[in-house]
Design a protein around this motif. Structure first.
Motif, PDB file in Angstrom:
ATOM      1  N   ASN A 220       0.513  -0.965  -0.048  1.00 55.24           N
ATOM      2  CA  ASN A 220       0.106   0.677   0.177  1.00 55.24           C
ATOM      3  C   ASN A 220       0.856   1.305  -0.379  1.00 55.24           C
ATOM      4  N   LYS A 241      -8.042   0.948  -4.517  1.00 55.69           N
ATOM      5  CA  LYS A 241      -7.879   0.530  -3.082  1.00 55.69           C
ATOM      6  C   LYS A 241      -7.138   0.015  -2.616  1.00 55.69           C
ATOM      7  N   GLU A 242      -7.022  -0.909  -3.533  1.00 58.84           N
ATOM      8  CA  GLU A 242      -6.132  -2.196  -3.170  1.00 58.84           C
ATOM      9  C   GLU A 242      -3.807  -2.207  -2.959  1.00 58.84           C
ATOM     10  N   VAL A 243      -4.179  -0.522  -2.986  1.00 65.12           N
ATOM     11  CA  VAL A 243      -2.283  -0.284  -3.175  1.00 65.12           C
ATOM     12  C   VAL A 243      -2.470   0.789  -2.552  1.00 65.12           C
ATOM     13  N   HIS A 245      -4.031   2.757   0.899  1.00 68.01           N
ATOM     14  CA  HIS A 245      -3.945   3.260   2.724  1.00 68.01           C
ATOM     15  C   HIS A 245      -5.409   4.130   2.608  1.00 68.01           C
ATOM     16  N   SER A 248      -3.952   7.457   1.587  1.00 67.15           N
ATOM     17  CA  SER A 248      -3.232   7.588   0.436  1.00 67.15           C
ATOM     18  C   SER A 248      -3.141   8.761  -0.970  1.00 67.15           C
TER      19      SER A 248
END
Length: 296
Positions: A220, A241-243, A245, A248
């Protein structure tokens, strides 16, 4: 050695997309000039080593350029010509058309053969003469770099999606980012990015990976940047959103203004908020860079 010059008349709006297709086909260099009598059209000249397969490869390039219309890009009538040239001719013309320039107030893009006296606050990014792609001239690149400067601290981790020749990742390294990954699905781009990072003395600070977002990234990041075509951005948004937090920031660029509403709606549908929209003009086309974050 025999070389072919591929001359393509298209629009300013289609420049990035057409250039990417030429790069993927193996072009060794390119430059652009304004089309005569038109403010909205340009001529892209790309150079290919003559091979037995070149004619078929160029037919495929023509086909792919034509399919760009399916993504609502105005590519114009696309006049496609093939000329025989000497290597010295195009190499010299490439050099003549590439001089040092400020891409932001403090970041300068400089070809290796040019002398430039840097000011104390300036960050210099060197570009190898063989790497004609992603030289930073387009307003989407300058907008991205301005957004990176505004959102980056020495603790920031950066993911550069569709890194191309690595200019954004290299700039992030020189601005002091803590961790940087450049990702591209094209092995030619990854090779060029690694070469440019080495040229700029930041090879050890950037990891360049070949692959796509879903399969290749397991971390993340504080800052996720994508300067790519709008239809690819639309495909990426559901997985961003998978990468990221909760704290971010994302920077999305390469967006023609006609696609802005669709991208804003897709971001909202996937739980993102927009913090800023940077709009700049390139000739007669408006381009947009969006920064934002997750609602969570």
């Amino acid at each position: 050695m025999n070389w072919k010059e591929i001359e393509i008349q298209t629009t300013n709006q289609a420049f990035s997309a057409v250039s990417n297709l030429l790069e993927e086909a193996g072009a060794s260099g390119l430059f652009t000039e304004q089309a005569s009598g038109s403010e909205n059209e340009i001529i892209i000249k790309a150079y290919f080593e003559e091979t037995n397969d070149l004619a078929e490869d160029l037919k495929e390039v023509e086909r792919k350029i034509d399919t760009l219309r399916d993504y609502d890009l105005d590519i114009g009538p696309v006049d496609f010509k093939v000329n025989q040239v000497q290597e010295e001719d195009w190499a010299n013309k490439w050099k003549e058309n590439f001089k040092p320039f400020n891409i932001t107030e403090d970041i300068v893009i400089k070809p290796t053969w040019e002398k430039y006296e840097a000011q104390p606050q300036e960050i210099i990014i060197e570009i190898d003469p063989g790497q004609a792609f992603g030289t930073g001239h387009h307003v989407t690149t300058s907008s991205c770099l301005e957004a990176i400067e505004a959102n980056l601290t020495p603790q920031t981790s950066v993911l550069d999606l569709g890194t191309g020749t690595g200019i954004l990742a290299i700039a992030a390294a020189k601005l002091g980012a803590a961790k940087i990954v450049g990702l591209d699905i094209d092995p030619v781009a990854v090779k060029a990015a690694r070469a440019n990072a080495k040229l700029n003395g930041v090879s050890n600070e950037i990891e360049f990976l070949e692959g796509n977002l879903v399969d290749s990234v397991e971390y993340n990041y504080d800052l996720v940047v994508a300067n790519i075509l709008p239809h690819i951005i639309l495909q990426l948004i559901p997985n961003l959103k998978e990468v990221m937090h909760p704290d971010s920031t994302f920077i999305l660029s390469g967006i023609v203004v006609e696609k802005l509403d669709e991208i804003k709606q897709t971001l909202a549908d996937n739980g993102f908020i927009i913090n800023n929209v940077i709009r700049k003009s390139e000739e007669n086309d408006d381009w947009v860079t969006i920064t934002g974050a997750s609602k969570e």
